[in-house]
Design an enzyme around this catalytic site. Structure first.
Site, PDB file in Angstrom:
ATOM      1  CG  HIS A   1      43.695  41.044  36.278  1.00 11.11           C
ATOM      2  ND1 HIS A   1      43.493  41.579  35.236  1.00 11.11           N
ATOM      3  CD2 HIS A   1      44.132  39.778  35.703  1.00 11.11           C
ATOM      4  CE1 HIS A   1      43.200  40.750  34.055  1.00 11.11           C
ATOM      5  NE2 HIS A   1      43.522  39.278  34.333  1.00 11.11           N
ATOM      6  CD  GLU A   2      45.485  36.847  38.282  1.00 14.01           C
ATOM      7  OE1 GLU A   2      44.394  35.721  38.004  1.00 14.01           O
ATOM      8  OE2 GLU A   2      45.738  37.169  38.137  1.00 14.01           O
TER       9      GLU A   2
ATOM     10  CG  HIS B   1      40.008  35.851  37.161  1.00 14.43           C
ATOM     11  ND1 HIS B   1      39.445  35.639  35.490  1.00 14.43           N
ATOM     12  CD2 HIS B   1      41.237  36.335  36.378  1.00 14.43           C
ATOM     13  CE1 HIS B   1      39.585  36.157  34.719  1.00 14.43           C
ATOM     14  NE2 HIS B   1      41.241  36.021  35.006  1.00 14.43           N
TER      15      HIS B   1
ATOM     16  CG  HIS C   1      32.878  35.322  36.570  1.00 13.21           C
ATOM     17  ND1 HIS C   1      33.767  35.175  35.260  1.00 13.21           N
ATOM     18  CD2 HIS C   1      32.223  34.234  36.011  1.00 13.21           C
ATOM     19  CE1 HIS C   1      33.085  34.366  34.124  1.00 13.21           C
ATOM     20  NE2 HIS C   1      31.824  34.440  34.916  1.00 13.21           N
TER      21      HIS C   1
END
Length: 649
Positions: A432-433, A436, A439
Site C-alpha cells: 500500500h505505502e 504512494h 505515485h
C-alpha cells in the site's frame, strides 16, 4: 545533515533553514508583483510554494518521527512559523493581484498548456478560500480563524490519544492486569479490541470513550470555526469548501454515494451481525447481545475458525527481503522501474536502521529517492504512512528536482535466528505505502504544487489501494513468497484462504466505515448543528451502523481523522471503488501486463494533481463512472470466490 540538507546537522539548523526559506519567499513575492501576466507568473508562484514546502514538508515528518526530542520541537516550531507565513501570503492582496491579472487575460490564458492553467487556478483557489476577496477587516478575521483552527487541530489530536484514568477498585480484580497501573489508578489507552475477555473489551470501551468536557469543547469550537471560515469566504458549509476540486466535487454526491452504499450493504451487514451473534452465543451463552466492542473481536474469531489463517503460518514466507524483491520485480515488469539500495552519508538519516532506495527507470534513469523507516523503535508513532519530503519539479536551470519521500512502517527487527518476517497484514501495508511512493516518483509534473500525491484526497488513495489488489493476487505473491528456511513457495490454497478470509464480515466492516464517513459529513455540514455532537453520533450510529450506542460514551472525541480528513473521510471508500474498477478492468487478467502498466502511468500517475481526478479515471477506464458504478465495485468485492469456496469445502 538530515536528508542531505546541510543546515539540518543539528536542531538549531531548522531556524536557519526556515529563515532562508522566508527570505527567499519575500524576494519571490516582490518578483511576482512586478512580473507582467504570462506563464512566468505560475513558475514564480510554484518556486514560492517550493521554497516553503521544502522546509514545511520535511519538518512535518521530523516533528513526529525523529527520536531526538530537540529535533522534534525545532521542527514543530518551523511548521508553525511556515504555516503562519503561508496564511499571510494567502491573504496578500498585491500577490493575488498579479495572479488575478493573469487569469483575467484571456489571450495569455488560452496560450497556456492545461497543466499550467490548472496550477494557476489552484493557486487562485488557495487565495479565495483564505478570503482574499473580502475587505480588510474580514480578511484579518479569516487569518485569525485559520490560525485558531490550526491550534484547535493540534489540541484535538493530542486529546484524542490521551489515556483515561479510573480508580482501580472500580474494576474487578481479575481484569486489572490488562491495564497500566498509575498509583491507585488504571490507565486505559485504547479499546483492547482483540482481547478475548468480553469484560476487558467492555471496560476499555466505556472508559476510553468516556466523554472529556475539554475535548468536547475543542471539537465543538473546531467544527464551528471551520464553518465560520467557510461561510466567511463564500461557501455554505465547510464540506462545500473542502470538496471543491475533488473527484466527488460536492457534499451532495458524497451523501448520495454513502446512502446508496449503505442500502446495498444493509442485508449483508445484518447477516454478518447474525453470524457474530451466534458465535458470541456459542462462546458466552449468558450474554449474547452483540455490542460495538464485540465487532472487531468476533469477526476475527469467525475468520480464524473458518479459514485457519494464523499469521504465524504465513510469516515465514514473507521475509522483508522477499517482499522487497517482489515489489522490485513487479515494478520492473509493469513499469520498467528498479529499486537500488544506496549508501547514506553521516547525519543523513535519523536512525541507523533507515535504508535509502534509489528509484531508477530503465530508459529515463534516476527518478527519485525513498527513505525506508521500517522498524519499530521507542516513541515512534505506530502508524504506517508516506511523507513527501521534497516534491519534484522542473527547475529554472532545466534540471528536474528529484522527489524525496519517506515510507514509515512498524516492522519487528530481525533476530539471531530469523530475518524480519511480515504478517500478511504488514505485507499488504508495505505494498500500500509503496503505491504512494510510486505515485510520488512517477507524478513527474512541471510544478511542485501538484507533484505526485499532491492531488485531491479522494484520488490520492487510488494508487496505494490498487497495490493491495496486487498483494492479494496469487500470481504476484507466487513470484516472491518463499519460506526463509526451506525456500518452499507459499501454497496456492493458503493465498486463496487468506483472500477469502478477508471477506468474512467485510460488509459489517465497510458499514462501519460508511457510518464514520456520514458522521464526518454531518459534522461539517449545515451549522448550527441541530443537536449535540454526541446526539448526532447516537442517531447516525443507529441509522448507518446498526449496533447500539452505549450511553456515556463519545467516540467522536477519539475520531482523530476529523483533523486531517475533515469532510473527506469518505475518500478511502471512493478511492477503493476506483482501485477496484481499475484492477478488474485492467490488471485482473494479467497483473504483469506492461502495456497496461504504461497506460496506468500515463493516465493516472503521471499527472500528480495537475489534471482533474475524474478525467484521469476516465482516461484509465475509458468511460465515466457513475455513483452506482462506485457502489457496485465495492459491493462486488464482497462476493465469495466460488472456486476457493468449493476447494475449501
Amino acid at each position: 545533515g538530515l536528508f542531505g540538507v546541510p543546515e539540518l546537522s543539528c536542531p538549531e539548523g531548522f531556524q536557519e533553514a526556515q529563515d532562508k526559506a522566508l527570505q527567499e519567499s519575500e524576494q519571490l513575492v516582490q518578483k511576482a508583483c512586478s512580473t507582467p501576466p504570462g506563464p512566468e507568473i505560475v513558475m514564480i508562484f510554484d518556486q514560492l510554494s517550493d521554497a516553503l514546502c521544502r522546509v514545511a514538508d520535511l519538518a512535518d515528518f521530523v516533528k513526529i518521527a525523529h527520536p531526538d526530542c530537540a529535533f522534534r520541537e525545532a521542527a514543530e516550531e518551523a511548521c508553525r512559523n511556515i504555516g503562519t507565513m503561508v496564511e499571510k501570503l494567502n491573504t496578500d492582496v498585491e500577490l493575488c493581484k498579479s495572479l488575478r491579472q493573469l487569469l483575467a487575460n484571456k489571450v495569455v490564458m488560452d496560450s497556456l498548456d492545461p497543466e499550467t492553467r490548472r496550477v494557476a487556478e489552484l493557486f487562485m483557489f488557495d487565495f479565495e478560500i483564505s478570503g482574499i476577496h473580502l475587505d480588510e477587516e474580514k480578511r484579518k478575521k479569516a487569518v485569525n480563524l485559520n490560525i485558531r483552527i490550526l491550534d484547535l487541530c493540534n489540541e484535538f489530536l493530542a486529546g484524542a490519544h490521551l489515556p483515561n484514568k479510573i480508580d482501580q477498585h472500580v474494576l474487578p480484580e481479575h481484569i486489572r492486569y490488562n491495564f497500566t497501573t498509575d498509583g491507585n489508578y488504571l490507565q486505559v489507552a485504547g479499546l483492547h479490541a482483540d482481547c478475548p475477555d468480553d469484560l476487558v473489551r467492555e471496560a476499555a470501551y466505556k472508559i476510553f470513550l468516556y466523554p472529556n468536557a475539554e475535548q468536547l469543547k475543542r471539537l465543538e469550537e473546531l467544527l464551528a470555526s471551520r464553518n465560520s471560515l467557510a461561510q466567511l469566504v463564500g461557501y455554505s458549509t465547510f464540506a462545500h469548501r473542502a470538496l471543491q476540486g475533488t473527484m466527488a466535487k460536492n457534499p451532495e454526491t458524497v451523501t448520495q454515494f454513502l446512502e446508496k452504499l449503505s442500502d446495498q450493504l444493509s442485508q449483508r451487514t445484518q447477516k454478518d451481525f447474525e453470524m457474530m451473534t451466534k458465535m458470541k452465543m456459542k462462546l458466552k451463552p449468558q450474554n449474547s447481545k452483540l455490542m460495538p466492542w464485540d465487532h472487531p473481536y468476533y469477526s476475527g474469531v469467525l475468520r480464524a475458525e473458518r479459514y485457519n489463517i494464523d499469521p504465524s503460518l504465513y510469516c515465514p514466507y514473507f521475509s522483508l527481503g522477499a517482499c522487497m524483491e517482489g515489489l522490485n520485480s513487479l515494478f520492473s515488469r509493469l513499469l520498467g522501474i528498479s529499486l537500488y539500495a544506496e549508501q547514506t552519508r553521516r547525519g543523513e538519516v535519523w536512525s541507523e536502521d533507515v535504508r535509502k532506495l534509489a528509484v531508477v527507470h530503465e530508459n529515463e534513469g534516476l527518478l527519485g529517492y525513498i527513505y525506508c523507516d521500517f522498524f519499530q523503535r521507542p516513541n515512534k508513532p505506530h502508524q504506517d504512512c508516506h511523507f513527501t519530503v521534497r516534491g519534484g519539479r522542473l527547475r529554472e536551470d532545466g534540471e528536474y528536482q528529484l522527489p524525496v519521500v519517506v515510507l514509515m512502517l512498524s516492522l519487528p527487527h530481525s533476530t539471531r535466528n530469523a530475518p524480519t518476517l511480515l504478517s500478511p497484514g504488514m505485507m499488504e501495508n508495505l505494498f500500500h505505502e509503496m503505491g504512494h511512493a510510486m505515485h510520488s516518483m512517477l507524478g513527474r509534473t512541471r510544478y511542485q504544487h501538484v507533484t505526485g500525491t499532491r492531488c485531491p484526497t479522494d484520488f490520492a488513495e487510488v494508487p496505494s489501494i490498487l497495490m493491495e489488489y496486487f498483494a492479494n493476487d496469487y500470481r504476484v505473491v507466487n513470484q516472491f513468497a518463499r519460506h526463509y528456511k526451506t525456500g518452499q513457495p507459499l501454497p496456492k490454497n493458503m493465498v486463496s484462504r487468506l483472500c477469502e478470509s478477508k471477506k468474512v464480515c467485510a460488509a459489517a466492516d465497510m458499514q462501519l466505515q460508511v457510518f464514520y464517513a456520514v458522521l464526518d459529513q454531518i459534522y461539517h455540514g449545515k451549522h448550527p448543528l441541530k443537536r449535540s455532537t454526541t446526539e448526532i453520533l447516537k442517531e447516525t450510529q443507529e441509522k448507518f451502523y446498526g449496533l447500539p450506542y452505549v450511553p456515556n460514551t463519545a467516540w467522536q472525541l477519539r475520531f482523530s481523522h476529523l483533523v486531517g480528513y475533515g469532510a473527506k473521510y469518505y475518500s478511502y471508500l471512493m478511492s477503493r471503488a476506483v482501485a477496484s474498477m481499475v484492477w478488474k478492468q485492467c490488471f485482473a487478467q494479467d497483473p504483469f501486463d506492461r502495456a497496461m502498466g504504461e497506460r496506468y502511468r500515463r493516465e493516472m500517475l503521471a499527472h500528480g494533481g495537475g489534471k482533474e481526478p475524474i478525467l484521469m479515471v476516465q482516461g484509465m477506464l475509458q468511460k465515466s463512472p457513475s455513483v452506482e458504478d462506485f457502489v457496485d465495485a465495492l459491493v462486488s468485492d464482497l462476493d465469495q470466490d466460488f472456486e476457493t469456496f468449493i476447494m475449501d469445502s
